[in-house]
Design a protein around this motif. Structure first.
Motif, PDB file in Angstrom:
ATOM      1  N   SER A  77      33.990  36.769  43.743  1.00 32.14           N
ATOM      2  CA  SER A  77      34.578  37.373  42.550  1.00 32.14           C
ATOM      3  C   SER A  77      34.175  36.596  41.303  1.00 32.14           C
ATOM      4  CB  SER A  77      36.103  37.375  42.685  1.00 32.14           C
ATOM      5  OG  SER A  77      36.708  38.000  41.574  1.00 32.14           O
TER       6      SER A  77
ATOM      7  N   VAL B 272      33.018  43.348  47.041  1.00 29.08           N
ATOM      8  CA  VAL B 272      32.727  42.591  45.818  1.00 29.08           C
ATOM      9  C   VAL B 272      31.222  42.517  45.585  1.00 29.08           C
ATOM     10  CG1 VAL B 272      32.838  40.301  44.753  1.00 29.08           C
ATOM     11  CG2 VAL B 272      34.858  41.261  45.887  1.00 29.08           C
TER      12      VAL B 272
ATOM     13  N   VAL C 277      33.702  41.643  38.626  1.00 29.66           N
ATOM     14  CA  VAL C 277      34.780  41.868  39.592  1.00 29.66           C
ATOM     15  C   VAL C 277      35.876  40.822  39.403  1.00 29.66           C
ATOM     16  CG1 VAL C 277      35.411  42.047  42.021  1.00 29.66           C
ATOM     17  CG2 VAL C 277      33.180  42.881  41.252  1.00 29.66           C
TER      18      VAL C 277
END
Length: 250
Positions: free
Chosen positions: A153, A124, A134
């Motif tokens: 994320s 990520v 992401v």
């Protein structure tokens, strides 16, 4: 307005039943984007059962054109070395990471986030460093949201397959509540919220009314199925009409 991202995998599936490039995935992308879709989604699987590497490159070139460079390009897949190499080459707007095995029929479950933080965190981070948003594909489990935020994320994509399977049954209320609770937890953690899998013209309005702060829905199988009867442009408009419900809640 909730963004509609059209998944083009099934166009490629049909194309792959012949040895020539018809129907064209790029033409389908142009059509849905011109009709008002906010973006496109593709999933280049290792076996190339639908989207092929050349499709990714061709679509990336399309998305650089003046008419489309403000649209969203979302690539989803399992983050193996080949997938990550392709993503780094393309640098799409969004990368949706899914926990699919190579032989999996479709994305039908989210990450086991309590066991895979150490695996996902550096991936990520790397994707965000090259400029990609992401999103992690997750089951509707509110307790997972904090783990997603820790991984770094930007968004969560809530798997809505169970919502489809139980729609218009007594079980649907509890399934929908879990989705809503997960979406609320994500919002509280500062995460964007996407949703996808088996969303249809019939079940989308209820979801939108319940989670009006959704950022994006990704729709493919049922979208292309409806297009057989209605046409691609008309289906884009039909789904956009359903999404407008989010802005008309009193």
């Amino acid at each position: 307005m909730i963004a509609l991202s059209v998944n083009l995998n099934k166009v490629a599936t049909l194309r792959n039943t012949r040895t020539y490039n018809y129907p064209s995935v790029v033409r389908a992308a142009r059509t849905v984007l011109d009709a008002g879709a906010a973006g496109i989604t593709i999933h280049p699987r290792p076996d190339a059962r639908h989207i092929r590497e050349q499709d990714v490159l061709d679509l990336a070139e399309l998305m650089e054109e003046a008419n489309y460079n403000k649209k969203e390009f979302n690539i989803e897949g399992y983050p193996n070395a080949r997938f990550l190499s392709l993503v780094k080459r393309i640098k799409p707007n969004q990368v949706t990471l899914v926990p699919d095995s190579p032989d999996q029929l479709t994305s039908d479950h989210g990450w086991n986030l309590l066991n895979q933080n150490s695996f996902l965190f550096p991936i990520v981070t790397e994707l965000k460093n090259i400029g990609c948003r992401v999103s992690l594909f997750s089951d509707a489990v509110p307790n997972f949201v904090e783990e997603i935020a820790k991984i770094g994320s930007d968004r969560i994509e809530i798997y809505t397959g169970y919502y489809f399977n139980t729609f218009r049954t007594p079980q649907n209320a509890s399934v929908l509540k879990t989705i809503v609770d997960t979406a609320k937890a994500a919002r509280n953690c500062g995460l964007g919220v996407n949703a996808g899998h088996d969303l249809t013209l019939k079940n989308l309005p209820t979801l939108v009314k319940s989670v009006p702060w959704l950022d994006e829905v990704s729709i493919g199988h049922h979208f292309i199925g409806e297009a057989l009867w209605m046409g691609l442009e008309e289906v884009v408009q039909a789904y956009k009409d359903r999404l407008v419900l989010a802005n008309t809640i009193s």
